[in-house]
Design a protein around this motif. Sequence first.
Motif, PDB file in Angstrom:
ATOM      1  N   ARG A 421       0.786  -1.202   0.129  1.00  0.00           N
ATOM      2  CA  ARG A 421      -0.074   0.016   0.167  1.00  0.00           C
ATOM      3  C   ARG A 421       0.893   1.278   0.034  1.00  0.00           C
ATOM      4  NH1 ARG A 421      -5.336  -0.499   1.481  1.00  0.00           N
ATOM      5  NH2 ARG A 421      -5.493   1.355   0.687  1.00  0.00           N
ATOM      6  N   GLN A 426      -2.422   4.186  -4.697  1.00  0.00           N
ATOM      7  CA  GLN A 426      -3.638   4.252  -5.593  1.00  0.00           C
ATOM      8  C   GLN A 426      -4.393   2.891  -5.430  1.00  0.00           C
ATOM      9  OE1 GLN A 426      -0.645   3.996  -6.719  1.00  0.00           O
ATOM     10  NE2 GLN A 426      -0.382   3.397  -8.728  1.00  0.00           N
ATOM     11  N   SER A 427      -3.819   1.849  -5.142  1.00  0.00           N
ATOM     12  CA  SER A 427      -4.481   0.525  -4.951  1.00  0.00           C
ATOM     13  C   SER A 427      -5.467   0.475  -3.588  1.00  0.00           C
ATOM     14  CB  SER A 427      -3.619  -0.639  -4.962  1.00  0.00           C
ATOM     15  OG  SER A 427      -2.885  -0.433  -6.236  1.00  0.00           O
ATOM     16  N   ASP A 428      -6.594  -0.107  -3.684  1.00  0.00           N
ATOM     17  CA  ASP A 428      -7.285  -0.223  -2.589  1.00  0.00           C
ATOM     18  C   ASP A 428      -7.054  -1.583  -2.094  1.00  0.00           C
ATOM     19  OD1 ASP A 428      -8.526  -2.111  -4.251  1.00  0.00           O
ATOM     20  OD2 ASP A 428     -10.352  -0.786  -4.455  1.00  0.00           O
ATOM     21  N   GLU A 429      -7.748  -2.012  -0.782  1.00  0.00           N
ATOM     22  CA  GLU A 429      -7.457  -3.007  -0.296  1.00  0.00           C
ATOM     23  C   GLU A 429      -7.609  -4.461  -1.150  1.00  0.00           C
ATOM     24  OE1 GLU A 429      -6.295  -5.373   3.237  1.00  0.00           O
ATOM     25  OE2 GLU A 429      -6.053  -3.119   2.598  1.00  0.00           O
ATOM     26  N   CYS A 432      -5.004  -4.948  -3.455  1.00  0.00           N
ATOM     27  CA  CYS A 432      -3.575  -5.159  -3.072  1.00  0.00           C
ATOM     28  C   CYS A 432      -3.771  -6.688  -2.631  1.00  0.00           C
ATOM     29  CB  CYS A 432      -3.480  -4.171  -1.625  1.00  0.00           C
ATOM     30  SG  CYS A 432      -2.339  -4.898  -0.421  1.00  0.00           S
TER      31      CYS A 432
END
Length: 530
Positions: A421, A426-429, A432
């Motif tokens: 993260r 810019q990546s959500d959970e 990820c």
Amino acid sequence: MPASITLSNLTWSTPDGRPLFSHLDLSFGPERTGLVGRNGVGKSTILRLITGVLQPQSGTVSVEGRIDLLRQSVQVEAEETVADLFDIVEPLAVLARAERGEASAEDLAVADWTLETRLAAALADIGLDAAPETRLAALSGGQRTRAALAALIFTEPDMLLLDEPTNNLDRPGREAVIDLLARWRGGAIVVSHDRELLETMDAIVELTALGAKRYGGGWSQFEERRRIELAAAEQDLAGAEKRLAELAQNTQQQVERQARRDGVGKRKAARGDMPRIIAGGLKRRAEETGADKARLAERRRQQAMEDAAAARERIEILQPFSAQIGTASLPAGKPVLRVDDVTAGYLPDRPILQGFSCSITGPERVAIGGPNGSGKTTLLALITGALQPWSGSVAVSVPFSLLDQTVSLLDPALSIRDNFRRINPQSDENACRAALARFMFRADAALQMASTLSGGQLLRAGLACVLGGPRPPQLLILDEPTNHLDIDSIAVVERGLRAYDGALLVVSHDAVFLEEIAISRRVQLGEPAS
């Protein structure tokens, strides 16, 4: 009696209680055997159990003949010399006294007049030019590994135990080890991910969560047999899933038929067409028959589920995980890197690189070669800005990431998830977790702290964080990326890098790896470059 090693009913767990193997039976004879398996499966532990460094929790280890072990890293004291490594300090002193005419009768009685010749031959056999008084600390890591292997051969054991012998070796060093083992006529157990080296083996033993399995021949034969086994496992899985689908369909059809029969019976009873006693008997028989069919169907369903689970487990072991990556969107003609007439080093008047130039344009794949000490690490330091050139210039024109051998881009105080993260904000959970799962960091495995990871896990985590994000860098720099990866992980990295559309700059002595990732150009340090 020929040399042999037998492991019988062997069980071992890690100090935190994680079982590595249970009731393991395995034997090694006077042949060269490659011991392979994923990182953490217990390969090095088996070598330590054989040498007696560890004691089995249950079972026995039986050794016939004399064995000797080469470990992954050679630790040295500041004053330790090549003679210390060979354990010949006193015998050499005896010869020195004899040459000066100072030897006693006892000295002359024990003097080994062939010692210096045998020492020189052992070092030459492994391609190392070093005097007995050379301090080991003055040698590179690769040179120390070669010296340790020469010392191992010098003792003439019946069985060699080698733990990653080609790690940290330059190309000539790898070739020397491969050639030596190809000529070795004693027994050898070789823990390695080096496919060139494994090709020279007489047999391959694969250690997995299911136990150990032996395959005759070298790496090519092993790969072919595994392909056949994977196809068989996939066929078994398809068959089990088909049976499950058919059973579910049959069960539904039986439920529907029974419901129709029950409806007919109820309507007849309601009209008084059937005596109550007869209707009751028919109902009981129908219920008994239905219960028998249900039990049979359940047994078949359970068996099909067990067959499917077993096939999936075999596929998980036989088939490396997948590494899907995003696009770097690097145009073909875009300048990526230019190193122009650079001279650099760390000590005044002792340049490591002198007048060196090279460039990368578009998604080129360039391998940097050269013997240990030729300046490969120095070049990477210049490109990443960690070192400034004394003269000349270095320009990187695109976003880049470096995965060095310590994977320093990861924060050891953070988990793999938190590192991902941080690197990919810019990546959500969900994105990820999906990216990490593709690199075999699923569920709680993604929550491991970077500081607790093994070398192989660390590099895999670094690759996941760099390549698993939505926007991979347009230039990826890799420093000996296969040194600590198991073979399955190497295969996945190769597939991921083949799919990567950015530029690659790779320092590696692994010829098979470089071929698999389709290197387009090689730059040899010490030779003219462009």
